[in-house]
Design a protein around this motif. Structure first.
Motif, PDB file in Angstrom:
ATOM      1  N   GLN A 152     -10.879  -5.257   7.617  1.00  0.00           N
ATOM      2  CA  GLN A 152     -11.900  -4.730   6.702  1.00  0.00           C
ATOM      3  C   GLN A 152     -11.309  -3.642   5.790  1.00  0.00           C
ATOM      4  O   GLN A 152     -11.514  -3.665   4.580  1.00  0.00           O
ATOM      5  N   GLU A 153     -10.560  -2.721   6.374  1.00  0.00           N
ATOM      6  CA  GLU A 153      -9.973  -1.628   5.590  1.00  0.00           C
ATOM      7  C   GLU A 153      -8.913  -2.157   4.616  1.00  0.00           C
ATOM      8  O   GLU A 153      -8.866  -1.760   3.455  1.00  0.00           O
ATOM      9  N   ALA A 154      -8.069  -3.064   5.115  1.00  0.00           N
ATOM     10  CA  ALA A 154      -6.984  -3.570   4.256  1.00  0.00           C
ATOM     11  C   ALA A 154      -7.547  -4.400   3.100  1.00  0.00           C
ATOM     12  O   ALA A 154      -7.077  -4.291   1.955  1.00  0.00           O
ATOM     13  N   THR A 159      -9.091  -4.829  -2.641  1.00  0.00           N
ATOM     14  CA  THR A 159     -10.082  -5.089  -3.698  1.00  0.00           C
ATOM     15  C   THR A 159     -10.361  -3.827  -4.523  1.00  0.00           C
ATOM     16  O   THR A 159     -10.689  -3.905  -5.692  1.00  0.00           O
ATOM     17  N   LYS A 160     -10.208  -2.654  -3.876  1.00  0.00           N
ATOM     18  CA  LYS A 160     -10.569  -1.402  -4.556  1.00  0.00           C
ATOM     19  C   LYS A 160      -9.409  -0.847  -5.395  1.00  0.00           C
ATOM     20  O   LYS A 160      -9.606  -0.388  -6.504  1.00  0.00           O
ATOM     21  N   HIS A 161      -8.199  -0.872  -4.850  1.00  0.00           N
ATOM     22  CA  HIS A 161      -7.085  -0.173  -5.517  1.00  0.00           C
ATOM     23  C   HIS A 161      -6.085  -1.097  -6.212  1.00  0.00           C
ATOM     24  O   HIS A 161      -5.360  -0.656  -7.090  1.00  0.00           O
ATOM     25  N   GLY A 201      -8.807   5.612   6.155  1.00  0.00           N
ATOM     26  CA  GLY A 201      -8.053   4.510   5.562  1.00  0.00           C
ATOM     27  C   GLY A 201      -6.796   4.169   6.339  1.00  0.00           C
ATOM     28  O   GLY A 201      -6.834   3.947   7.545  1.00  0.00           O
ATOM     29  N   LEU A 202      -5.669   4.163   5.622  1.00  0.00           N
ATOM     30  CA  LEU A 202      -4.412   3.746   6.240  1.00  0.00           C
ATOM     31  C   LEU A 202      -4.028   4.614   7.438  1.00  0.00           C
ATOM     32  O   LEU A 202      -3.589   4.109   8.470  1.00  0.00           O
ATOM     33  N   GLY A 203      -4.204   5.930   7.300  1.00  0.00           N
ATOM     34  CA  GLY A 203      -3.885   6.843   8.410  1.00  0.00           C
ATOM     35  C   GLY A 203      -4.736   6.528   9.633  1.00  0.00           C
ATOM     36  O   GLY A 203      -4.235   6.492  10.761  1.00  0.00           O
TER      37      GLY A 203
HETATM   38  N1  LIG Z   1      -3.542  -2.656  -1.428  1.00  0.00           N
HETATM   39  C1  LIG Z   1      -3.306  -1.552  -2.152  1.00  0.00           C
HETATM   40  N2  LIG Z   1      -2.892  -1.653  -3.440  1.00  0.00           N
HETATM   41  C2  LIG Z   1      -2.648  -0.546  -4.202  1.00  0.00           C
HETATM   42  N3  LIG Z   1      -2.797   0.719  -3.742  1.00  0.00           N
HETATM   43  C3  LIG Z   1      -3.223   0.893  -2.470  1.00  0.00           C
HETATM   44  C4  LIG Z   1      -3.492  -0.227  -1.609  1.00  0.00           C
HETATM   45  N4  LIG Z   1      -3.866   0.261  -0.404  1.00  0.00           N
HETATM   46  C5  LIG Z   1      -3.833   1.595  -0.508  1.00  0.00           C
HETATM   47  N5  LIG Z   1      -3.448   1.988  -1.741  1.00  0.00           N
HETATM   48  C6  LIG Z   1      -3.225   3.372  -2.209  1.00  0.00           C
HETATM   49  O1  LIG Z   1      -3.101   4.218  -1.086  1.00  0.00           O
HETATM   50  C7  LIG Z   1      -4.102   5.224  -1.092  1.00  0.00           C
HETATM   51  C8  LIG Z   1      -4.548   5.549   0.316  1.00  0.00           C
HETATM   52  O2  LIG Z   1      -5.325   4.472   0.866  1.00  0.00           O
HETATM   53  P1  LIG Z   1      -6.336   4.791   2.034  1.00  0.00           P
HETATM   54  O3  LIG Z   1      -5.623   5.578   3.080  1.00  0.00           O
HETATM   55  O4  LIG Z   1      -6.950   3.519   2.482  1.00  0.00           O
HETATM   56  O5  LIG Z   1      -7.403   5.770   1.394  1.00  0.00           O
HETATM   57  P2  LIG Z   1      -8.580   5.429   0.332  1.00  0.00           P
HETATM   58  O6  LIG Z   1      -8.753   3.940   0.292  1.00  0.00           O
HETATM   59  O7  LIG Z   1      -9.776   6.127   0.912  1.00  0.00           O
HETATM   60  O8  LIG Z   1      -8.124   6.017  -0.981  1.00  0.00           O
HETATM   61  C9  LIG Z   1      -5.185   4.687  -2.011  1.00  0.00           C
HETATM   62  O9  LIG Z   1      -5.932   5.725  -2.610  1.00  0.00           O
HETATM   63  C10 LIG Z   1      -4.386   3.896  -3.031  1.00  0.00           C
HETATM   64  O10 LIG Z   1      -3.881   4.740  -4.026  1.00  0.00           O
END
Ligand SMILES: Nc1ncnc2c1ncn2[C@@H]1O[C@H](COP(=O)(O)OP(=O)(O)O)[C@@H](O)[C@H]1O
Ligand SMILES: [Mg+2]
Length: 244
Positions: A152-154, A159-161, A201-203
């Motif tokens: 879900q997070e990935a 889709t978001k970034h 998120g990733l952390g």
């Molecule tokens: N699949 C991805 N493609 C591009 N940038 C990403 C991707 N996943 C993460 N990032 C970058 O890493 C940052 C940290 O991601 P994350 O820890 O999930 O925090 P958040 O989604 O809340 O910003 C994001 O703000 C984005 O800049």
């Protein structure tokens, strides 16, 4: 000689204490997470059954009101606007409820929940998302939840970034390891700048996986897309199963 033996013993005692603390830390970490998932499940139900049902009833009443008005009644535009707002809010409430804790995960398990996640995320974002699901061994509820949350997070990040055109989600068992991979062809990023210790998120994904002896691999560079891979051992764990 005796001193050496005593020192040796002290060292082993210390090591033992450290290992016990580590086990206790993991146990606590997992139970915090279980409580969080229980709470999400409760909130999801409340949103769906409480707010959701009230909104459905309200929509019904507004429809009745709408039908009772003459075609040229000036109040009609207001009622129609209220109806549209009600429908949107109902849709938002249902989506939020499913994101909090999709009932399909508890009712039908990980494979069905991933199919739903991929379909609904694809529809909402307009991105082509494919799912490659290999035959899976039996997984307990906690492991299914863990893998679902990572996916879900990935997917959400992609889709978001990423501004990606395609996302591929793959779940495969290799020997005694389960691999979940989410790859996108988007703009990529510098992982060393992005993973903040203890962040969401990733952390958060990384920490959660560590509690289950798993790990997160992140491959990305600006302009080169992103590949997130979660690896978890399939060996029996000592954790208590997730209450359903
Ligand atoms: N699949 C991805 N493609 C591009 N940038 C990403 C991707 N996943 C993460 N990032 C970058 O890493 C940052 C940290 O991601 P994350 O820890 O999930 O925090 P958040 O989604 O809340 O910003 C994001 O703000 C984005 O800049
Ligand atoms: Mg994120």
């Amino acid at each position: 000689m005796d001193d050496l033996r005593a020192l040796r013993q002290q060292y082993f005692d210390l090591l033992d204490r450290l290992q016990r603390n580590e086990r206790e830390f993991r146990r606590l970490g997992r139970s915090v997470w279980r409580v969080q998932e229980d709470e999400r499940r409760r909130l999801a139900r409340e949103l769906h059954d409480g707010v959701g049902q009230n909104l459905t009833a309200l929509k019904h009443r507004l429809s009745q009101l709408d039908e009772s008005l003459a075609a040229d009644d000036p109040a009609r535009a207001h009622v129609d606007a209220a109806l549209a707002l009600c429908s949107d809010t109902l849709e938002d409430t249902r989506n939020l409820s499913r994101l909090l804790r999709p009932p399909i995960l508890d009712d039908l398990g990980l494979a069905s929940a991933l199919r739903w996640l991929v379909r609904s995320s694809g529809e909402a974002s307009g991105i082509d998302i494919t799912l490659d699901l290999q035959p899976l061994p039996d997984l307990d509820g906690e492991m299914q939840t863990l893998l679902f949350r990572v996916a879900q997070e990935a997917i959400n990040n992609a889709t978001k970034h990423a501004k990606a055109q395609h996302i591929v989600v793959r779940l495969v068992a290799r020997g005694d390891t389960l691999q979940l991979q989410v790859a996108d062809d988007g703009r990529g990023f510098d992982p060393s700048q992005a993973v903040h210790a203890g962040g969401s998120g990733l952390g958060g994904m990384r920490e959660r996986l560590r509690l289950y002896d798993g790990r997160l691999e992140l491959h990305s560079a600006p302009g080169e897309g992103t590949r997130v891979r979660a690896l978890v051992p399939l060996l029996a764990r000592s954790g208590t199963p997730m209450p359903s």
